[in-house]
Design an enzyme around this catalytic site. Structure first.
Site, PDB file in Angstrom:
ATOM      1  N   LYS A 140      27.095  32.240  61.206  1.00 19.86           N
ATOM      2  CA  LYS A 140      26.148  32.151  60.079  1.00 19.86           C
ATOM      3  C   LYS A 140      26.805  31.354  58.964  1.00 19.86           C
ATOM      4  O   LYS A 140      27.898  31.714  58.514  1.00 19.86           O
ATOM      5  CB  LYS A 140      25.796  33.568  59.598  1.00 19.86           C
ATOM      6  CG  LYS A 140      24.788  33.593  58.458  1.00 19.86           C
ATOM      7  CD  LYS A 140      24.304  35.006  58.206  1.00 19.86           C
ATOM      8  CE  LYS A 140      23.402  35.091  56.984  1.00 19.86           C
ATOM      9  NZ  LYS A 140      23.014  36.473  56.702  1.00 19.86           N
ATOM     10  N   GLY A 153      22.093  24.814  54.829  1.00 18.96           N
ATOM     11  CA  GLY A 153      22.671  25.292  56.088  1.00 18.96           C
ATOM     12  C   GLY A 153      23.980  26.044  55.928  1.00 18.96           C
ATOM     13  O   GLY A 153      24.631  26.396  56.914  1.00 18.96           O
ATOM     14  N   ASP A 287      11.044  39.221  58.455  1.00 21.08           N
ATOM     15  CA  ASP A 287      12.011  38.379  59.171  1.00 21.08           C
ATOM     16  C   ASP A 287      13.404  39.006  59.162  1.00 21.08           C
ATOM     17  O   ASP A 287      14.304  38.516  59.847  1.00 21.08           O
ATOM     18  CB  ASP A 287      12.065  36.967  58.566  1.00 21.08           C
ATOM     19  CG  ASP A 287      12.228  36.979  57.059  1.00 21.08           C
ATOM     20  OD1 ASP A 287      11.381  37.586  56.384  1.00 21.08           O
ATOM     21  OD2 ASP A 287      13.202  36.407  56.551  1.00 21.08           O
ATOM     22  N   ASN A 288      13.574  40.071  58.398  1.00 16.80           N
ATOM     23  CA  ASN A 288      14.875  40.753  58.377  1.00 16.80           C
ATOM     24  C   ASN A 288      14.820  42.107  59.084  1.00 16.80           C
ATOM     25  O   ASN A 288      15.728  42.925  58.935  1.00 16.80           O
ATOM     26  CB  ASN A 288      15.340  40.949  56.929  1.00 16.80           C
ATOM     27  CG  ASN A 288      15.653  39.625  56.249  1.00 16.80           C
ATOM     28  OD1 ASN A 288      15.971  38.641  56.914  1.00 16.80           O
ATOM     29  ND2 ASN A 288      15.569  39.591  54.939  1.00 16.80           N
ATOM     30  N   ASP A 297      20.655  41.257  58.585  1.00 13.87           N
ATOM     31  CA  ASP A 297      20.601  40.340  57.438  1.00 13.87           C
ATOM     32  C   ASP A 297      20.937  41.036  56.126  1.00 13.87           C
ATOM     33  O   ASP A 297      20.062  41.291  55.282  1.00 13.87           O
ATOM     34  CB  ASP A 297      19.239  39.636  57.346  1.00 13.87           C
ATOM     35  CG  ASP A 297      19.165  38.461  58.315  1.00 13.87           C
ATOM     36  OD1 ASP A 297      20.082  38.318  59.153  1.00 13.87           O
ATOM     37  OD2 ASP A 297      18.203  37.685  58.227  1.00 13.87           O
TER      38      ASP A 297
END
Ligand code: AMP
Ligand code: MG
Length: 540
Positions: A140, A153, A287-288, A297
């Site tokens: 990550k 990113g 999304d977590n 996350d």
């Protein structure tokens, strides 16, 4: 202590450490149109994309020996090698790697936002360890992917350290979670406006090695369902069943209902565990939310200091949507989104069945949380009046500002008869604060009465008391990674002194055991005044 034969099986150098099997995710649709940021990718679960390695003076910040040896079969010596650092930095991919970024969507703060995806993470392969467990290896902060949208990113050092320590701490606290293997940092700088005040600052870029059986999220299914990719939706749901829910049969026509029910209940079991350790996730967007019921996350999370049901860890969450006491409701809401995502795979009668399950979830979660708190006060099963007993205790904690972790721990450290003694209470800083509440004496009488009822069933009161304390010491940690401890460790780490990070990580390997050095450093003492004013940003 590891047996000699066992440690001989650990890989000593990186050349020997490899992916011996294809990752199972090659069975899913993978987009091979690499390296281009795209907003609307269709009909794939992953995009193949190589990490962009961290450059400039990359060095190891910390490593979790527990994760690396027990999950990845790595000998601790390997962590000291430059190969290992280059591996985490994204430069040296192990033999057999297939780096991909995952496509998912999500509801953020209650609104559907469409495609998100791994914008700065790469799953590089699946390692099957000597126990036969299959673990996904993820970097990550390892550079842009097709899902990076307008972002760079990268991850910053403070965020990697927070996730590293919190995920390993959760694991050792007994809270289901993704794991963390190591963090490396570089002199490559990225810009973050930490508190979104229009004053950006430069921070060091870092990479975190994350480990999990799978990083699938509610949003993995949502994005497919919302865009009508029903064949891929079914393919992914069946894949999840086959790989992660083997008790459900692929031939069962009710399998998606069973999958939903399993995920829903696991997720709420997780919420109860969070509440047991005073953990606020801080960013419970869909999304977590893991499809495996794992804490996933770690961003603007917080472990409580003073107990406060309204505690909001994330300073970007102005409305307090993700406040501690709202977690059950918001997670049930998220599970409702998961239900909607699976709906196209269900018949009309199955949809009715699913809505019945949904209606039971509030009560299920409430009961799980009550069960957790009964364990924390040393009671094995619920009896009439227990709910009020717990509620009253939490009310008194809230009103006196008593510390969450320390109060429960200290309740375990004294005998109930000692809890009225000024001298005994003077040794217990948080319990003393709680005992200043006007209703303390009354609550204590009720608690003692309740314990006596349980003791009647035990062979003798003395044995029961020993047993109660033993159980309570196992249910109430002495240490959690409090925000101020993380903050101090991060300040040092930003100056390249990783001692506090490593020490905190080490302490959190045994959160239920008193450790002299941790005591000396005040890990279970009253936090300094500035700790109560710390703000945790969602910028990572
Ligand atoms: P998070 O708030 O960390 O859960 O991230 C939400 C979404 O934003 C995910 O799709 C992340 O991959 C993406 N994201 C967050 N920060 C970055 C970054 N620096 N670069 C690329 N994508 C990011
Ligand atoms: Mg996320």
């Amino acid at each position: 202590m590891k047996m000699e034969g066992e440690s001989a099986l650990l890989k000593k150098n990186f050349i020997e450490w490899r992916f011996s099997q294809y990752p199972k995710y090659i069975l899913l649709p993978i987009d091979e149109n690499h390296d281009q940021i795209r907003s609307n990718i269709k009909n794939v679960i992953y995009s193949e994309v190589t990490p962009r390695p961290l450059e400039r003076n990359v060095r190891l910040v910390c490593a979790s020996e527990a994760a690396l040896t027990n999950i990845l079969d790595m000998n601790p010596d390997m962590m000291l090698s430059s190969d290992f650092v280059e591996f985490i930095a994204g430069r040296k991919l192990p033999y057999g790697a297939l780096p991909v970024a995952h496509r998912y969507g999500g509801h953020q703060y209650g609104l559907w936002v469409g495609q998100l995806g791994d914008g700065r993470a790469h799953i590089i392969g699946e390692y099957v360890n000597k126990l036969g467990q299959r673990w996904q290896i993820q970097l990550k902060g390892s550079g842009q992917t097709p899902y990076s949208r307008t972002h760079d990113g990268r991850s910053v050092l403070r965020a990697c350290i927070r996730e590293m320590i919190a995920s390993e701490a959760c694991y050792h606290l007994g809270v289901p979670t993704t794991r963390a293997g190591a963090v490396v940092v570089s002199d490559e700088m990225v810009v973050r406006d930490v508190y979104y005040t229009g004053t950006p600052r430069r921070e060091k870029a870092a990479v975190l090695l994350r480990l999990a059986p799978s990083f699938f999220r509610f949003g993995s299914l949502e994005v497919l369902s919302r865009s009508g990719e029903l064949a891929v939706l079914k393919q992914l749901a069946d894949f999840v069943i086959k790989e992660y829910y083997p008790d459900i049969h692929l031939t069962d026509e009710n399998r998606f209902i069973r999958l939903f029910s399993e995920i829903a209940h696991r997720t709420l079991d997780l919420v109860a565990k969070w509440h047991g350790v005073g953990f606020t996730h801080g960013l419970l967007n869909t999304d977590n939310m893991s499809l495996l019921g794992l804490t996933l996350d770690y961003g603007p999370f917080g472990f409580l200091d003073s107990y406060d049901g309204g505690f909001v860890a994330n300073c970007c969450d102005g409305e307090g949507r993700y406040a501690l006491a709202k977690q059950p409701d918001v997670v049930v809401w998220n599970i409702g989104q998961l239900a909607s995502a699976l709906k196209p795979l269900l018949s009309a009668s199955q949809q009715v069945h699913m809505s019945h399950i949904l209606k039971t979830l509030d009560t299920y979660c409430k009961n799980k949380i009550l069960e957790t708190f009964l364990m924390k006060i040393g009671l094995k099963e619920e009896r009439w009046g227990d709910e009020q007993l717990v509620e009253k205790l939490l009310d008194m904690m809230q009103q006196t500002g008593a510390d969450f972790t320390a109060t429960f721990r200290q309740l375990a450290e004294l005998e109930p008869s000692e809890m009225v003694s000024e001298a005994k209470l003077a040794e217990k800083w948080s319990l003393k604060r709680l005992a200043s509440h006007a209703s303390w004496g009354c609550w204590l009488d009720q608690y003692r009465e309740r314990l006596d009822k349980e003791a009647v069933d035990a062979s003798s009161v003395g044995v029961f008391e020993d047993e109660r304390r033993r159980r309570m010491l196992g249910a109430n940690p002495a240490y959690v990674p409090r925000s101020w401890l993380l903050h101090e460790a991060i300040l040092d780490a930003e100056r390249d002194d990783f001692g506090k990070v490593r020490f905190l990580l080490e302490v959190m390997r045994h959160p239920y055991d008193i450790q002299p050095e941790a005591e000396k450093r005040g890990f279970s003492a009253q936090p300094p005044q500035w700790a109560y004013e710390l703000k945790i940003s969602c910028s990572t």
